[in-house]
Design a protein around this motif. Structure first.
Motif: not given
Length: 534
Positions: A393-404
């Protein structure tokens, strides 16, 4: 007519009349004692007030003399305003002491002498203070005269206090003697009332104890199981006869009640057997529910992993396909493992490590991760897929949408008899509204209402209020898909934890937009024994 009168005045009536008279006598004696005690206390308090009044006057005069003397010697030691306040306080105390002039002839003389002295002292000391404050040199004559007068006033007050204490001691002794006399009278009265009560009680008891003893014997036979007891003959028409007739009516009712109890016991036995059967069926149903929820995680994770491999192969033209495939094989092997709903914590950490390695290849420098894990905990049994859904969940909804560049931290530690795990990401986070919605989804799912959790998501998306009846409403077939992006993984995990541990607060969520998300997990190290091993 006489019989009816006797029935009306029974045992209780006779006892109440006598007890009422005894209580009235005792209460009257007690009230008299209380009045005497109150008068003595009031008199004692009055004496103490007079002592304190005179003592306060002496203390105030002594303190003021010390302050004024220091001021006369050195005006910097205090202020004129404070001295004038002391003069006002002395005037008030002198007025209070003057009210004692009517206590006795000796006290009147000393009170008047004190008043005359204060009338002379206060103007003199006030004038000397004023002269000293004005810087004049002729202040000391008035001050010396005022000090001599103050000495006389202190002597008068000392004599007044001695007179008051001597007279108060005599009055207090007289009050004590009067109190002792009343106490002796009350004690004698209570003894007489007690003897009369004992005598009357013996007379009444002798007229009713015989039938009661016979009734007690019949009761013992009844307690041993003999329901056919012989009637007791009574001549009186008071409560004893009512008790005897009621006893035999009760024995008849007991016989019929025992028969009905036998029938109820048989019925309750059948109901208990049916209840145990239902509990066994419910346990089997919850076992099937748990295994079904675990199976839901496998395709959910598998499709995400395959999508990551396909995207990486497309963008990088397959130079990293081998690494991704090896990690995926390890993940699939753990995913497809059958058997117990538990696994060791070490194996669960290995799954998370392989998943993060897998995602590291995908995101490159955009993702930085770390695992903090106490190796001593590796053999503890935990539910399967305890941490991996949270990391996913952290990867899909937190990391994936963020470019930085982002970071994921997974920490597992022991705190007392509980296992505490944190999954922290520095991704995009979520708004307060989305956080509340997700918490409601998890809470509804934790209460064994996964359909209600899906209702929460649907209503939040449509801006509808959550109604009580709507929580029970069925969902269309595509409801799981609508919920997939809104917490189905967390809801699934929360349900499994509640089934295994019986706790509804194992999972907690915290998030801030642009800052990231924290998922806190807390489960007991012992106690996951509510589910079979197979």
């Amino acid at each position: 007519m006489a019989g009816a009168s006797r029935a009306r005045i029974g045992i209780r009536g006779r006892l109440l009349v006598f007890l009422g008279a005894a209580i009235v006598a005792i209460v009257a004696l007690e009230i008299s004692a209380q009045r005497v005690s109150y008068s003595i206390t009031e008199e004692y308090e009055t004496l103490m007030d007079t002592y304190h009044l005179v003592h306060r006057m002496r203390v105030a005069l002594s303190g003021f003399r010390s302050d004024s003397d220091r001021y006369i010697r050195d005006p910097s030691t205090t202020t004129v305003e404070r001295l004038y306040e002391g003069i006002a306080s002395l005037s008030a105390n002198e007025a209070a002491v003057s009210a004692l002039r009517n206590l006795s002839q000796e006290a009147t003389f000393e009170v008047q002498a004190t008043g005359y002295g204060m009338d002379a002292y206060l103007p003199l000391v006030s004038r000397s203070i004023s002269l000293r404050a004005a810087g004049r040199s002729d202040f000391y004559a008035d001050f010396a005269k005022a000090e001599r007068i103050a000495g006389y006033v202190d002597t008068y007050l000392s004599k007044l206090l001695s007179i008051l204490m001597r007279e108060g001691d005599l009055r207090f002794k007289a009050s004590l003697e009067r109190s002792e006399f009343y106490n002796r009278s009350i004690l004698i009265g209570m003894i007489v009332a007690g003897l009369a009560l004992i005598g009357y009680t013996f007379l009444v008891a002798s007229s009713i104890t015989k039938p009661i003893r016979e009734l007690a014997k019949a009761t013992e036979r009844l307690a041993k199981g003999d329901m056919l007891v012989s009637p007791i003959k009574t001549r009186s028409r008071d409560e004893v006869s009512v008790l005897v007739s009621g006893f035999y009516a009760m024995s008849a009712n007991i016989r019929s009640y025992i028969e009905s109890l036998k029938e109820k016991a048989e019925l309750e036995k059948r109901l208990h057997d049916e209840e145990m059967s239902l509990l066994s069926m419910g346990k089997a149903l919850r076992e099937a529910q748990l295994m079904n929820l675990q199976d839901q995680m496998r395709p959910h994770f598998l499709f995400n992993a395959l999508n990551s491999i396909a995207r990486s192969a497309l963008l990088e033209k397959a130079p990293k396909t081998e690494t991704l495939t090896i990690s995926l094989a390890k993940l699939l092997r753990s995913t497809m493992k059958e058997g117990s709903p538990y696994t060791s914590l070490g194996e669960e950490i290995d799954i998370v490590r392989e998943y993060l390695n897998f995602q590291q290849v995908r995101f490159g420098d955009r993702l930085d991760w770390s695992l903090k894990f106490d190796p001593a905990l590796k053999d503890f049994q935990v539910p399967r897929f305890l941490l991996q859904p949270l990391v996913e969940n952290a990867v899909r909804h937190g990391i994936e949408p963020k470019i930085e560049k982002t970071r994921i931290l997974v920490s597992v530690q022991r705190r007392g008899q509980r296992l505490k795990a944190f999954v922290v990401d520095t991704g995009v986070g979520m708004s307060a509204r989305d956080l509340v919605r997700l918490r409601r989804v998890v809470a509804a799912a934790t209460m064994d209402r996964l359909p209600a959790a899906r209702t929460v998501v649907r209503q939040e998306n449509q801006g509808e209020p959550l109604g009580r009846n709507e929580e029970e409403a069925p969902f269309p077939a595509d409801a799981p898909n609508a919920l997939a992006g809104s917490g189905i993984g967390l809801a699934n995990l929360s349900i499994r934890l509640r089934i295994l541990y019986g706790e509804s607060d194992c999972l907690q969520l915290f998030s801030k937009p642009g800052k990231g998300t924290i998922v806190r997990l807390s489960i007991p190290l012992k106690g996951a024994q509510r589910w079979p091993e197979s």
